[in-house]
Scaffold this active site. Structure first.
Site, PDB file in Angstrom:
ATOM      1  N   GLU A 268       0.818  -1.214   0.000  1.00 16.36           N
ATOM      2  CA  GLU A 268       0.000   0.000   0.000  1.00 16.36           C
ATOM      3  C   GLU A 268       0.848   1.258   0.000  1.00 16.36           C
ATOM      4  OE1 GLU A 268      -0.899  -2.700   1.671  1.00 16.36           O
ATOM      5  OE2 GLU A 268      -2.965  -3.073   1.055  1.00 16.36           O
TER       6      GLU A 268
ATOM      7  N   HIS B 215     -10.802  -4.626  10.375  1.00 15.78           N
ATOM      8  CA  HIS B 215     -11.324  -4.518   9.010  1.00 15.78           C
ATOM      9  C   HIS B 215     -12.654  -3.773   8.953  1.00 15.78           C
ATOM     10  CE1 HIS B 215      -8.270  -7.352   7.845  1.00 15.78           C
ATOM     11  NE2 HIS B 215      -8.737  -7.506   6.634  1.00 15.78           N
TER      12      HIS B 215
HETATM   13  C1  LIG Z   1      -2.440  -4.592   4.212  1.00 12.98           C
HETATM   14  C2  LIG Z   1      -3.470  -5.408   3.526  1.00 12.98           C
HETATM   15  N1  LIG Z   1      -3.671  -5.231   2.213  1.00 12.98           N
HETATM   16  C3  LIG Z   1      -4.574  -5.971   1.572  1.00 12.98           C
HETATM   17  C4  LIG Z   1      -5.327  -6.889   2.222  1.00 12.98           C
HETATM   18  C5  LIG Z   1      -6.356  -7.730   1.470  1.00 12.98           C
HETATM   19  N2  LIG Z   1      -5.871  -9.096   1.322  1.00 12.98           N
HETATM   20  C6  LIG Z   1      -6.248 -10.040   2.182  1.00 12.98           C
HETATM   21  S1  LIG Z   1      -5.503 -11.497   1.868  1.00 12.98           S
HETATM   22  C7  LIG Z   1      -4.664 -10.879   0.558  1.00 12.98           C
HETATM   23  C8  LIG Z   1      -3.755 -11.782  -0.229  1.00 12.98           C
HETATM   24  C9  LIG Z   1      -2.646 -12.324   0.587  1.00 12.98           C
HETATM   25  O1  LIG Z   1      -1.968 -13.306  -0.135  1.00 12.98           O
HETATM   26  P1  LIG Z   1      -0.906 -14.270   0.537  1.00 12.98           P
HETATM   27  O2  LIG Z   1       0.007 -13.489   1.402  1.00 12.98           O
HETATM   28  O3  LIG Z   1      -0.296 -15.064  -0.532  1.00 12.98           O
HETATM   29  O4  LIG Z   1      -1.745 -15.197   1.519  1.00 12.98           O
HETATM   30  P2  LIG Z   1      -2.822 -16.321   1.172  1.00 12.98           P
HETATM   31  O5  LIG Z   1      -4.161 -15.647   1.126  1.00 12.98           O
HETATM   32  O6  LIG Z   1      -2.451 -16.962  -0.106  1.00 12.98           O
HETATM   33  O7  LIG Z   1      -2.774 -17.264   2.328  1.00 12.98           O
HETATM   34  C10 LIG Z   1      -4.989  -9.555   0.371  1.00 12.98           C
HETATM   35  C11 LIG Z   1      -4.454  -8.708  -0.702  1.00 12.98           C
HETATM   36  C12 LIG Z   1      -5.123  -7.012   3.609  1.00 12.98           C
HETATM   37  N3  LIG Z   1      -5.834  -7.855   4.338  1.00 12.98           N
HETATM   38  N4  LIG Z   1      -4.176  -6.270   4.217  1.00 12.98           N
END
Ligand SMILES: Cc1ncc(C[n+]2csc(CCOP(=O)(O)OP(=O)(O)O)c2C)c(N)n1
Ligand SMILES: Cc1ncc(C[n+]2csc(CCOP(=O)(O)OP(=O)(O)O)c2C)c(N)n1
Ligand SMILES: [Mg+2]
Ligand SMILES: [Mg+2]
Lengths: 382, 336, 336, 382
Positions: free
Chosen positions: B60, B129
């Site tokens: 971000e 959230h």
């Molecule tokens: C700071 C932040 N940005 C965006 C999000 C929205 N978000 C939730 S999970 C995610 C993807 C995360 O991917 P990864 O780290 O690969 O974990 P996975 O879901 O595959 O376990 C995003 C973008 C968030 N929760 N927090």
């Protein structure tokens, strides 16, 4: 790749941190998975792994169903495909070690030995939930099992876990911290700051990247300029390894090394390559996945694969597998029933957890409550 | 005139702006291949390609800052931050940089960018959230903050925000995405910094923004029906600049006000609105300005707790009745 | 009773707390070898060693988050963030994590940490280094925010903050570090959440916190001298919780109030104070609550501009006179 | 270390980006500094470098004096010791390239060709300053010379510079971005996020780490777990090099490579090893430096060293050096006089730059101004 793959037997485990760096006391007995004649200890562990993986699988499927029945709200991220990674990782932690995870943590909670009833009840938002219904799917926490959350902000858990490791070092404690994250999390600033601090300060922490190939719809190659995520360790002088996350034995071996290094007083970065079999969360149809990709996924299943492996080496047979599955399904049904029967938190408890210590002038108004009750008229006030 | 959802109004506006101006580009997590966490950008990657619609890693601070630099060099980036909660990670870039670059460097370069982000609550997303922290932006000189409540305003304000030469925080709301409304086909850009009287009335001024402006209007209509009340409703539309005059002039007429907001009460947006009314309409106000806001707790996941903590329609009705009672009380007792 | 500077009161308190409790540790940039950017931690590394007094890299998010984790496991970290402006980089950790961990996880663990950080302005540090953004913390349930204005309060509140089981944002002020005051040798910890009447009076209530509480007291004394005015002064001391009662009770007596603050006016801390007074003392207030605050601009470097933008003593005097005039105006015309 | 050290002659410079990656069109002429018989072009550049370094030195010393005379306020960070690094870096940029720096940027402003009067006037907070007096020492900005700031928040410039490079790529422009930072800045999250984005997106940007060994009082080994800072590039698949920053020729050569790579459409990370001869800012006595360290510093001076070098190769002699110094000192005095004579901005301009576009209901109140003028009494209002 600096991790050695070794079988993990209780005799190999250290009982005390030595303060030295990641040397291995007993030479590893190389037992590549799939080889015949497992020892009794290995058979036991294999059975434990399989049962755990299966339990997570059925639990998550049950959660998915409950979500569509509107028994679970919010976001709900499942561990489908990551069962082997979880089983292998969790098996190498001592009960007194600390675990921090992201929001995709139901399986970790179960594998840490937390009562499945409490895990499901949390999803249902009930008082009997691990977080008393305050956290939900993304925010499971159990102080007695040293699962210190469940964090929904991507990367948020990393600095906190690093600080927990700092406290352990400060106190001269023997425990370590494990902190898991997804592949997409590697891009965020907190990853960088945390790994640098952990290395500078020689903290007892294992950072685990659960590389399931995707962050929501983003493949690793689009989130990380260096897709070999474990190699990020080099930038912080942190020992690291990548390991196949579809087999719990392999994961456990690599975890043993990582945990040893941490117990010896240095951080470790372990990349566990796994799969996300379904969408990012329950509501994601994952349309962004190509047809080829979807077809490939059909052939991939760590639970099925391990069942086949255990059948091949004679730890299980078709019948015992079916029996186990029926048993687990019954258990999971009971768990869902428990959760559904659990009470919702009473709304009178709404203000109970804002602060840990009592505080004067705390604002405990419900929406619309008057800041001040209508004053009686004091005619001569002015 | 077309009936659109708030979501679709946003999507079509982004699309028409991408078509209109080559310098407009979109950036954010999952806005392309995934089509947006809340599908606001559905179809746009396919139509405009990755140069104009750029998926970013989870960073971000990095991509919001990158939008600042791109804006300085003449692009008009529209950044999506998935929910306003995650904007805390970009706050240094927004507050210390986007808001300051024009002033701190003596007016040499402007930062024409838009940050779109939804607030909200009531979706059982848990404490980290479910925050409404638009205050963090509304407080900062150098930023503009708009908060449309209808599909038409979403379009008119997004047009204005993209054309604006200053950084604009464009507040959306999870609970509004599926709401519908008429959107005139040739709707012009709105003027940022203006509130709207969305329902004229004489008995009390009911003020809201974003989701709460919708609730305000609905409750006013209900009470007109049920109690024969004639409530004036104001949608702030813009939180910075804040259109004090529209609010104060209304209260000079109605002599009473209730402020609705989805954020926490103490220090929330409503504090300034209440302070402004109490000052600007000092001699006209017949009862304290009542604020209906979220309970001051980290919002719990469990539905009953969450519902108790969030302002409901009934809470609004109660506050209006109580305020009118206080007015009657005071006026009948002749305290003025 | 010893006369100490605000700086020295802080330093001695940190020292005595390090001596008292092995779990207390300090973390921050340049607090050790450099002895602190503003020398609050001078000598402490030498005395307590790097385990207790930990220099960190420039990683506000990382080390503030690390303090959270350390606090969860039983330490009582006292973090220094060099100035409050840099705390924006740690805001996600503070707001989304430190403030939420107790509530979001059902009260299982607390986060007993302190974040010390100075605000201020008027040092010609430019727009991104001269902000007063305590609002960002005061707004958040789960945090406590204190803002001492005297050496004695600095000690009493720091003692309280370190002993507190919740995360406390401890606001210091660059312009106060060299101010002096008596500090009783056996001063007990203060109670967080209480304001103080630092000067009783009947004519008007003058409210401030941090530096502006000092200005308030000085101006009150001056006006007592010059105009024979009897002004009551309130030092808020705590911004969250906010002690509404002390403020409202005072205004019920004085019928007029002026709020002083170093942050921006619109949505600033004073908005809540003004709204609170206008509500709680509705039937007692004889003129609008006037707020004296910073001009709403990114603070310029150049001295004359900076001075114009910051509230001066004269601004305070003018506001008091204007408010008293308005009171007289209204009361003499019999509007009540 | 992947950077090649080459002499930088105008003929070698590309006039147009080719879109290919960092290939070198004309083979480099190896002319290690210190070798005899410099060419005319080399002599000219050496003189230019020396004059620039000397000018920066004298300018900074003058600023230091003005600070103690209270003519300059706020924080004031000087480039003493970094003159060679600045001269070498800036010489390789085209006028149309963009530069972003941290707050220690007076020398960069001068070397970019900004009128020294405007630089000093900014320090004095006058209307004739580069930022019209709004920015001060930390926030110099000159759109016509494409110095896009001067940023006081550590690491704040990195994402912004990355975005500027994105805009150049978006527009298919030929320019590049250079973004400098200190060694201490490497620890911050924005470093990580920016380098990852720049590499993922193939942006035309040179990140420069000015490694002066210290961030305030913190040595690199205490801020970075991997003290070989240029190696951080590997974590992002960014080509990188470390170079001696005490000689402008060497810096220029390494910069040429870096700029070529960027012009070809890939980011580059250049670490320039230099010295901070004085405290962190004017008011810092740098007591944390050991006696040994202080003694070592006495022997280190890039300006003096380059003078010796130029004398050795016959580009200067003692007399011309003294003459030049006198000339520069006179110029700097004139600059200070100009700044002192420049007006302060009028306080009526206080609200001029909050927004770039007009806006209704903007708050333009001075402190203490009434939100509403006391209303005339409207007796029958209620
Ligand atoms: C700071 C932040 N940005 C965006 C999000 C929205 N978000 C939730 S999970 C995610 C993807 C995360 O991917 P990864 O780290 O690969 O974990 P996975 O879901 O595959 O376990 C995003 C973008 C968030 N929760 N927090
Ligand atoms: C985010 C942030 N944290 C802390 C500071 C205070 N600070 C200013 S300069 C500095 C040291 C930076 O060191 P380095 O990056 O090596 O640059 P140098 O000063 O050596 O040029 C610090 C900690 C700041 N300005 N911004
Ligand atoms: Mg993933
Ligand atoms: Mg440095």
């Amino acid at each position: 790749m600096s991790g050695t793959t070794r079988s993990s037997t209780p005799t190999r485990r250290r009982t005390k941190a030595t303060g030295t760096k990641a040397s291995v006391e007993t030479p590893p007995t190389e037992t590549p998975p799939g080889e015949n004649q497992p020892s009794e200890v290995e058979r036991e562990r294999a059975q434990r792994f399989y049962r755990q993986m299966l339990f997570i699988r059925r639990f998550e499927e049950r959660a998915q169903r409950a979500y569509t029945q509107a028994l679970i709200g919010g976001y709900c991220h499942l561990n489908l495909g990551e069962e082997a990674a979880i089983a292998g990782l969790m098996d190498e932690l001592r009960p007194e070690d600390y675990l921090f995870t992201n929001y995709r943590e139901h399986g970790y909670a179960l594998a840490r030995g937390i009562d499945p009833n409490a895990v499901m009840a949390e999803l249902f938002g009930r008082v009997d939930g691990v977080s008393k219904g305050w956290g939900g799917s993304m925010h499971m926490f159990d102080v007695s099992h040293r699962l210190l959350g469940g964090y929904g902000i991507v990367g948020g858990q990393l600095p906190i876990a690093t600080g927990a490791a700092l406290a352990l070092q400060y106190k001269g404690a023997d425990e370590i911290v494990m902190c898991t994250m997804g592949d997409g999390t590697v891009a965020i600033g907190a990853f960088h700051e945390s790994l640098n601090l952990a290395s500078l300060w020689d903290l007892p922490i294992v950072f685990v990247i659960i590389n399931n190939g995707l962050g929501m719809g983003t493949p690793v190659a689009h989130s990380s300029a260096l897709p070999d995520l474990y190699r990020r360790g080099d930038a912080y002088r942190i020992e690291s390894a990548r390991v196949d996350g579809m087999n719990p034995d392999i994961v456990a071996s690599a975890t043993a090394t990582a945990v040893d290094v941490a117990r010896g007083g240095r951080p470790y970065l372990l990349e566990v390559v796994t799969e996300r079999l379904k969408g990012h969360s329950v509501v994601d149809p994952a349309k962004y996945r190509s047809g080829d990709e979807a077809a490939r996924l059909k052939g991939v299943d760590p639970v099925r694969a391990y069942a086949q492996h255990l059948t091949a080496i004679g730890v299980h047979d078709a019948e015992s597998i079916a029996q186990l599955d029926a048993e687990v399904l019954r258990e999971v049904d009971a768990v869902a029933a428990f959760a559904a029967a659990s009470e919702f938190p009473d709304t009178s408890t709404l203000f109970d957890y804002t602060y840990a210590s009592p505080v004067p002038n705390d604002s405990r108004r419900l929406p619309g409550d008057a800041l001040y009750p209508a004053a009686p008229i004091v005619g001569g006030a002015a | 005139m077309t009936e659109l959802t708030y979501r679709e109004a946003l999507r079509q506006t982004l699309r028409s702006e991408l078509l209109r101006d080559e310098d407009v580009m979109l950036m954010g997590e999952e806005i392309g291949v995934f089509e947006g966490s809340y599908k606001i950008t559905a179809g746009l990657l396919e139509e405009f390609g990755p140069r104009r619609v750029r998926d970013t890693p989870i960073a971000e601070e990095g991509f919001t800052g990158a939008a600042i630099g791109a804006a300085m060099l003449g692009l008009r980036p529209v950044v999506e931050i998935m929910t306003i909660n995650f904007s805390l990670l970009a706050l240094d870039q927004i507050v210390n940089h986007a808001a300051k670059i024009h002033g701190m460097f003596g007016g040499q370069m402007s930062v024409p960018m838009v940050i779109r982000t939804p607030g909200g609550g009531g979706q059982q997303l848990g404490a980290s959230h479910s925050q409404n922290i638009e205050l963090y932006y509304a407080f900062v000189p150098g930023l503009k903050v708009v908060a449309p409540s209808t599909p038409a305003d979403a379009r008119a304000l997004l047009l204005a925000a993209i054309k604006d030469d200053d950084p604009v925080l464009f507040l959306e709301n999870l609970a509004l995405y599926n709401t519908k409304g008429d959107v005139p086909d040739d709707l012009p850009a709105a003027t940022i910094g203006k509130a709207k009287v969305t329902r004229p009335g004489r008995d009390l001024t009911l003020i809201g923004y974003s989701r709460m402006a919708v609730v305000a209007l609905e409750v006013a209509e209900e009470l007109a029906e049920s109690d024969g009340l004639d409530i004036e409703v104001i949608d702030l539309c813009s939180l910075r600049p804040l259109d004090r005059e529209t609010v104060v002039e209304s209260v000079k007429k109605t002599h009473a006000a209730v402020m609705l907001e989805d954020d926490w009460l103490t220090y929330g947006i409503g504090a300034e609105v209440a302070a402004t009314i109490s000052d600007g309409a000092f001699d006209y106000l017949d009862a304290p300005v009542r604020r209906v806001a979220m309970a001051e707790v980290p919002l719990p996941y469990s539905k009953p707790l969450e519902s108790a903590a969030l302002p409901s329609r009934q809470d609004v009705v109660n506050a209006i009745r109580a305020t009118l009672a206080a007015v009657g009380h005071r006026t009948s007792e002749g305290t003025r």
